[in-house]
Write an enzyme that holds these catalytic residues in place. Structure first.
Site, PDB file in Angstrom:
ATOM      1  N   HIS A   1       0.841  -1.189   0.000  1.00 24.92           N
ATOM      2  CA  HIS A   1       0.000   0.000   0.000  1.00 24.92           C
ATOM      3  C   HIS A   1       0.878   1.241   0.000  1.00 24.92           C
ATOM      4  O   HIS A   1       2.072   1.166   0.258  1.00 24.92           O
ATOM      5  CB  HIS A   1      -1.012   0.010   1.152  1.00 24.92           C
TER       6      HIS A   1
ATOM      7  N   GLU B   1       4.913   0.500   0.401  1.00 22.88           N
ATOM      8  CA  GLU B   1       5.616  -0.323   1.380  1.00 22.88           C
ATOM      9  C   GLU B   1       5.168  -1.769   1.265  1.00 22.88           C
ATOM     10  O   GLU B   1       4.018  -2.069   0.955  1.00 22.88           O
ATOM     11  CB  GLU B   1       5.410   0.199   2.801  1.00 22.88           C
TER      12      GLU B   1
ATOM     13  N   HIS C   1       9.499  -0.468  12.104  1.00 21.05           N
ATOM     14  CA  HIS C   1       8.797   0.032  13.287  1.00 21.05           C
ATOM     15  C   HIS C   1       9.676  -0.122  14.527  1.00 21.05           C
ATOM     16  O   HIS C   1       9.448   0.552  15.525  1.00 21.05           O
ATOM     17  CB  HIS C   1       7.497  -0.738  13.508  1.00 21.05           C
TER      18      HIS C   1
END
Length: 132
Positions: free
Chosen positions: A66, A84, A118
């Site tokens: 997306h 990504e 992350h």
């Protein structure tokens, strides 16, 4: 006589034990948190993501690949619209389920923009992986 045979065997074994073994050495071109990725693993992940993107398809609950909006303001070496795609530390290609923390970012021309994770970021943000 037994002593001489033991010395001979030991002399033959020492170099064999000291010789490098066929260890599974991974190239570490990029590091995301504690995960190490080779350039070929990154290329494979990018290719898988781009194939789905170019076919207008996606997988997983978050519908990867997306668009990545670059809220963090990374200075990517390529321009365009960014997408990504999860890169998995297991070496498998993402096909749904948990995407893990690490992402390959590519543009709509299938050019690698970078790797982000992350891991170490606040909230749901990203930080850059090392190596790009």
């Amino acid at each position: 006589m037994l002593y001489n045979k033991l010395i001979t065997i030991a002399a033959l074994l020492v170099p064999a034990l000291a010789a490098p073994q066929g260890l599974d050495v991974r190239d570490c071109d990029y590091t995301c948190g504690s995960h190490c990725y080779s350039a070929s693993a990154v290329s494979d992940a990018q290719s898988a993501g781009y194939q789905l993107y170019s076919a207008g398809q996606s997988v997983g609950r978050s519908r990867y690949p997306h668009q990545y909006r670059n809220y963090e303001g990374f200075n990517f070496p390529v321009s365009g619209n960014y997408y990504e795609w999860p890169i998995l530390s297991s070496g498998s290609t993402y096909n749904g389920g948990s995407p893990g923390a690490d992402r390959v970012v590519f543009n709509d021309n299938d050019e690698l923009a970078g790797l982000i994770t992350h891991t170490g970021a606040s909230g749901n943000g990203f930080v850059a992986c090392s190596g790009w």
